[in-house]
Design a protein around this motif. Structure first.
Motif, PDB file in Angstrom:
ATOM      1  N   TYR A   1       5.933   7.369   5.428  1.00  0.00           N
ATOM      2  CA  TYR A   1       5.762   5.982   5.011  1.00  0.00           C
ATOM      3  C   TYR A   1       4.540   5.372   5.699  1.00  0.00           C
ATOM      4  CZ  TYR A   1       7.130   1.332   3.462  1.00  0.00           C
ATOM      5  OH  TYR A   1       7.148   0.106   2.876  1.00  0.00           O
ATOM      6  N   LEU A   2       4.320   5.719   6.976  1.00  0.00           N
ATOM      7  CA  LEU A   2       3.151   5.226   7.709  1.00  0.00           C
ATOM      8  C   LEU A   2       1.861   5.765   7.096  1.00  0.00           C
ATOM      9  CD1 LEU A   2       2.028   3.671  10.194  1.00  0.00           C
ATOM     10  CD2 LEU A   2       2.226   5.816  11.450  1.00  0.00           C
ATOM     11  N   ILE A   3       1.830   7.041   6.791  1.00  0.00           N
ATOM     12  CA  ILE A   3       0.639   7.647   6.185  1.00  0.00           C
ATOM     13  C   ILE A   3       0.369   7.042   4.814  1.00  0.00           C
ATOM     14  CG2 ILE A   3      -0.302   9.809   5.249  1.00  0.00           C
ATOM     15  CD1 ILE A   3       1.236  11.234   7.542  1.00  0.00           C
ATOM     16  N   ALA A   4       1.409   6.924   4.000  1.00  0.00           N
ATOM     17  CA  ALA A   4       1.248   6.339   2.668  1.00  0.00           C
ATOM     18  C   ALA A   4       0.811   4.878   2.773  1.00  0.00           C
ATOM     19  CB  ALA A   4       2.548   6.447   1.878  1.00  0.00           C
TER      20      ALA A   4
ATOM     21  N   GLY B   1       0.809  -1.212   0.000  1.00  0.00           N
ATOM     22  CA  GLY B   1       0.000   0.000   0.000  1.00  0.00           C
ATOM     23  C   GLY B   1       0.842   1.261   0.000  1.00  0.00           C
ATOM     24  N   ALA B   2       1.956   1.251   0.725  1.00  0.00           N
ATOM     25  CA  ALA B   2       2.849   2.415   0.745  1.00  0.00           C
ATOM     26  C   ALA B   2       3.453   2.662  -0.626  1.00  0.00           C
ATOM     27  CB  ALA B   2       3.946   2.223   1.778  1.00  0.00           C
ATOM     28  N   VAL B   3       3.831   1.595  -1.304  1.00  0.00           N
ATOM     29  CA  VAL B   3       4.399   1.736  -2.653  1.00  0.00           C
ATOM     30  C   VAL B   3       3.351   2.301  -3.607  1.00  0.00           C
ATOM     31  CG1 VAL B   3       5.340   0.452  -4.603  1.00  0.00           C
ATOM     32  CG2 VAL B   3       6.100  -0.081  -2.294  1.00  0.00           C
ATOM     33  N   ILE B   4       2.146   1.759  -3.545  1.00  0.00           N
ATOM     34  CA  ILE B   4       1.068   2.221  -4.429  1.00  0.00           C
ATOM     35  C   ILE B   4       0.680   3.663  -4.114  1.00  0.00           C
ATOM     36  CG2 ILE B   4      -1.380   1.887  -4.981  1.00  0.00           C
ATOM     37  CD1 ILE B   4      -0.846  -1.132  -4.741  1.00  0.00           C
ATOM     38  N   ALA B   5       0.513   3.974  -2.832  1.00  0.00           N
ATOM     39  CA  ALA B   5       0.125   5.335  -2.456  1.00  0.00           C
ATOM     40  C   ALA B   5       1.204   6.349  -2.824  1.00  0.00           C
ATOM     41  CB  ALA B   5      -0.178   5.409  -0.962  1.00  0.00           C
ATOM     42  N   ASN B   6       2.481   5.997  -2.640  1.00  0.00           N
ATOM     43  CA  ASN B   6       3.553   6.916  -3.038  1.00  0.00           C
ATOM     44  C   ASN B   6       3.543   7.152  -4.544  1.00  0.00           C
ATOM     45  OD1 ASN B   6       4.808   7.808  -0.677  1.00  0.00           O
ATOM     46  ND2 ASN B   6       5.917   5.887  -0.464  1.00  0.00           N
ATOM     47  N   ALA B   7       3.241   6.122  -5.316  1.00  0.00           N
ATOM     48  CA  ALA B   7       3.166   6.281  -6.771  1.00  0.00           C
ATOM     49  C   ALA B   7       1.995   7.189  -7.153  1.00  0.00           C
ATOM     50  CB  ALA B   7       3.029   4.919  -7.444  1.00  0.00           C
ATOM     51  N   ILE B   8       0.843   6.967  -6.530  1.00  0.00           N
ATOM     52  CA  ILE B   8      -0.333   7.791  -6.832  1.00  0.00           C
ATOM     53  C   ILE B   8      -0.104   9.234  -6.393  1.00  0.00           C
ATOM     54  CG2 ILE B   8      -2.767   8.182  -6.247  1.00  0.00           C
ATOM     55  CD1 ILE B   8      -3.056   5.109  -6.091  1.00  0.00           C
TER      56      ILE B   8
ATOM     57  N   GLY C   1       2.315  15.284  -7.438  1.00  0.00           N
ATOM     58  CA  GLY C   1       3.417  16.114  -6.975  1.00  0.00           C
ATOM     59  C   GLY C   1       3.597  16.131  -5.463  1.00  0.00           C
ATOM     60  N   VAL C   2       2.963  15.191  -4.759  1.00  0.00           N
ATOM     61  CA  VAL C   2       3.074  15.113  -3.300  1.00  0.00           C
ATOM     62  C   VAL C   2       4.129  14.072  -2.955  1.00  0.00           C
ATOM     63  CG1 VAL C   2       1.862  14.581  -1.156  1.00  0.00           C
ATOM     64  CG2 VAL C   2       0.656  15.730  -3.019  1.00  0.00           C
ATOM     65  N   SER C   3       5.055  14.442  -2.093  1.00  0.00           N
ATOM     66  CA  SER C   3       6.119  13.526  -1.694  1.00  0.00           C
ATOM     67  C   SER C   3       6.122  13.375  -0.181  1.00  0.00           C
ATOM     68  CB  SER C   3       7.475  14.056  -2.179  1.00  0.00           C
ATOM     69  OG  SER C   3       8.505  13.227  -1.720  1.00  0.00           O
ATOM     70  N   LEU C   4       5.910  12.148   0.286  1.00  0.00           N
ATOM     71  CA  LEU C   4       5.940  11.858   1.715  1.00  0.00           C
ATOM     72  C   LEU C   4       7.243  11.141   2.026  1.00  0.00           C
ATOM     73  CD1 LEU C   4       2.293  10.532   2.224  1.00  0.00           C
ATOM     74  CD2 LEU C   4       3.160  12.804   2.723  1.00  0.00           C
TER      75      LEU C   4
END
Length: 83
Positions: free
Chosen positions: A63-66, A42-49, A54-57
């Protein structure tokens, strides 16, 4: 993961916490291994989305939020497919 400054062991721990939080939030019944898998993937997918917007966590909290956002998306998608 390396871009976020999180190693593999930390990714498993944070992914497990994110998956567990998503399990509680989405009222699903998954085990600890599925929670870890949901959180990490989910973190990988959310970071990609989020990257598309243009949002970078970064860092542990990012990583927890993503992971939480991505795990919720994966649980919702799994429910939609099963129906």
């Amino acid at each position: 993961m390396e871009d976020a400054g999180v190693g593999w062991i930390a990714a498993i721990i944070i992914g497990g916490i994110a998956g567990w939080l998503a399990e509680i939030f989405m009222k699903s019944d998954t085990g600890i291994l599925m929670n870890i898998l949901l959180g990490v993937v989910g973190a990988v997918i959310a970071n990609a989305i989020l990257g598309l917007f243009g949002v970078s966590l970064g860092g542990w909290l990012g990583y927890l939020i993503a992971g939480f956002i991505g795990a919720c998306i994966l649980i919702a998608a799994g429910r939609a497919i099963r129906r």
